[in-house]
Design an enzyme around this catalytic site. Structure first.
Site, PDB file in Angstrom:
ATOM      1  N   ASP A  13       0.860  -1.196   0.000  1.00 20.95           N
ATOM      2  CA  ASP A  13       0.000   0.000   0.000  1.00 20.95           C
ATOM      3  C   ASP A  13       0.892   1.240   0.000  1.00 20.95           C
ATOM      4  OD1 ASP A  13      -2.572   1.415   0.215  1.00 20.95           O
ATOM      5  OD2 ASP A  13      -1.886   1.991   2.206  1.00 20.95           O
ATOM      6  N   CYS A  76      -4.195  -1.384  -2.300  1.00 23.33           N
ATOM      7  CA  CYS A  76      -4.350   0.064  -2.465  1.00 23.33           C
ATOM      8  C   CYS A  76      -5.148   0.257  -3.746  1.00 23.33           C
ATOM      9  CB  CYS A  76      -2.964   0.680  -2.596  1.00 23.33           C
ATOM     10  SG  CYS A  76      -2.963   2.436  -2.982  1.00 23.33           S
ATOM     11  N   THR A  78      -5.722   3.013  -5.360  1.00 23.06           N
ATOM     12  CA  THR A  78      -5.081   3.947  -6.275  1.00 23.06           C
ATOM     13  C   THR A  78      -4.032   3.204  -7.110  1.00 23.06           C
ATOM     14  OG1 THR A  78      -5.412   5.581  -4.536  1.00 23.06           O
ATOM     15  CG2 THR A  78      -4.013   6.227  -6.378  1.00 23.06           C
ATOM     16  N   GLU A 161      -4.461   9.425   8.039  1.00 21.10           N
ATOM     17  CA  GLU A 161      -2.998   9.313   8.204  1.00 21.10           C
ATOM     18  C   GLU A 161      -2.527  10.111   9.416  1.00 21.10           C
ATOM     19  OE1 GLU A 161      -0.142   8.254   5.950  1.00 21.10           O
ATOM     20  OE2 GLU A 161      -1.525   6.797   5.096  1.00 21.10           O
ATOM     21  N   THR A 196      -8.420   1.838   0.922  1.00 21.56           N
ATOM     22  CA  THR A 196      -8.169   0.970   2.072  1.00 21.56           C
ATOM     23  C   THR A 196      -7.905   1.749   3.368  1.00 21.56           C
ATOM     24  OG1 THR A 196      -5.866   0.781   1.320  1.00 21.56           O
ATOM     25  CG2 THR A 196      -7.396  -0.982   0.702  1.00 21.56           C
ATOM     26  N   HIS A 197      -7.818   3.071   3.258  1.00 20.39           N
ATOM     27  CA  HIS A 197      -7.713   3.886   4.474  1.00 20.39           C
ATOM     28  C   HIS A 197      -9.080   4.107   5.131  1.00 20.39           C
ATOM     29  CE1 HIS A 197      -3.710   4.974   3.119  1.00 20.39           C
ATOM     30  NE2 HIS A 197      -3.532   5.720   4.185  1.00 20.39           N
TER      31      HIS A 197
HETATM   32  N1  DGL Z   1      -5.025   3.455   0.551  1.00 23.29           N
HETATM   33  C1  DGL Z   1      -4.991   3.970  -0.770  1.00 23.29           C
HETATM   34  C2  DGL Z   1      -6.173   3.463  -1.579  1.00 23.29           C
HETATM   35  O1  DGL Z   1      -6.742   2.426  -1.256  1.00 23.29           O
HETATM   36  C3  DGL Z   1      -4.928   5.471  -0.945  1.00 23.29           C
HETATM   37  C4  DGL Z   1      -4.064   6.236  -0.073  1.00 23.29           C
HETATM   38  C5  DGL Z   1      -3.291   7.295  -0.795  1.00 23.29           C
HETATM   39  O2  DGL Z   1      -3.868   8.262  -1.295  1.00 23.29           O
HETATM   40  O3  DGL Z   1      -2.079   7.104  -0.818  1.00 23.29           O
HETATM   41  O4  DGL Z   1      -6.544   4.078  -2.545  1.00 23.29           O
END
Ligand code: DGL
Length: 277
Positions: A13, A76, A78, A161, A196-197
């Site tokens: 991630d 992740c 993204t 974060e 996933t955040h």
């Molecule tokens: N955790 C990432 C996702 O699932 C995004 C976090 C980021 O923007 O770096 O998209």
């Protein structure tokens, strides 16, 4: 650091978010070894260009392969949206034809498509994932009758974060983006957290989402899909080692990583600092 002779499942991630996926993976498939890599030094990815996310993700995948991983999950959205396809089609044949990289969007789309009754679904995600249209395209392939309504939530990753998920600031931004999503269609009956955040914001999101709307988190979905994948691919399953180890790597200072990581993972985390570039 992990032993050079193990073949853990790599979980990648941009930062902490993938730990919400790893948490469910270890619940569902506890016997396997796992190697987690968070590219915290370069996160967030959500507002970065396609090329940058691809380059950063590829570097991390190569690093995980070098550590013995045969199978890497891009935990992740993204990275899954912007880098997975190119890595699978262009880079994997050169890096090791029998190695595999999997993403989180396809299993999520399968789960949304099965669940919706109205055919109107909502996606809450980073600006990068929304702009990539990955959810829209994947849903159109598998469930052409389903209409997708997307809402970018650029402040949610920074809030999480920074450990601000329970603050009044989080209320403000969660309410704003959930409202903006619901305004797009009164018939939305299923919403996926396409980042996933976001599971850390679930209590707040639920507060602003009417009770009849199902809210899907990816951790369980990805873990169930991984179990099925390994059942369908015994040749890959046989190459993975199973001593129940969990190793955590970050491109940032572990002192900055360990405490928030423990909140995402739900258990004490002690990471090693590495460099992928
Ligand atoms: N955790 C990432 C996702 O699932 C995004 C976090 C980021 O923007 O770096 O998209």
């Amino acid at each position: 650091m992990p032993t050079p002779y193990s073949s853990p499942i790599g979980v990648f991630d941009s930062g902490f978010g993938g730990l919400t996926v790893l948490r469910e993976l270890v619940k569902t498939l506890p016997e396997y070894d796992y190697l987690y890599l968070g590219d915290n030094a370069r996160s967030p990815y959500g507002t970065r260009s396609f090329d940058t996310v691809y380059r950063f993700t590829l570097e991390s995948v190569e690093y995980l392969f070098d550590q013995g991983c045969e199978l890497v999950i891009l935990a992740c959205n993204t990275a899954s949206a912007k880098a997975l396809r190119t890595i699978q089609q262009h880079d994997l044949p050169l890096l090791g034809a029998q190695k595999r990289v999997l993403g989180v969007i396809r299993p999520s789309v399968e789960a949304i498509g099965e669940l919706t009754k109205t055919g109107h679904v909502g996606v809450l995600a980073t600006p990068g994932t929304v702009k990539s249209e990955s959810y829209v395209l994947e849903l159109a392939k598998l469930y052409p009758h389903v209409r997708v309504f997307q809402q970018a939530c650029p402040m949610w990753v920074p809030l999480v974060e920074n450990g601000e998920q329970d603050s009044p600031g989080a209320d403000y931004f969660v309410e704003r983006h959930v409202k903006a999503l619901l305004e797009q269609s009164p018939d939305i009956d299923t919403v996926i957290l396409g980042c996933t955040h976001y599971p850390l914001l679930t209590p707040k999101i639920r507060q602003y989402l009417p009770a009849h709307i199902s809210l899907l988190c990816q951790g369980r979905i990805v873990a169930d899909s991984m179990r099925e994948y390994l059942g369908r691919h015994p040749e890959m399953d046989a190459r993975l080692t199973r001593s129940g180890s969990r190793t955590f790597l970050t491109t940032e200072n572990p002192e900055l990583f360990n405490r928030p990581a423990s909140v995402f993972f739900g258990e004490e985390v002690s990471a090693y600092c590495i460099s992928v570039s």
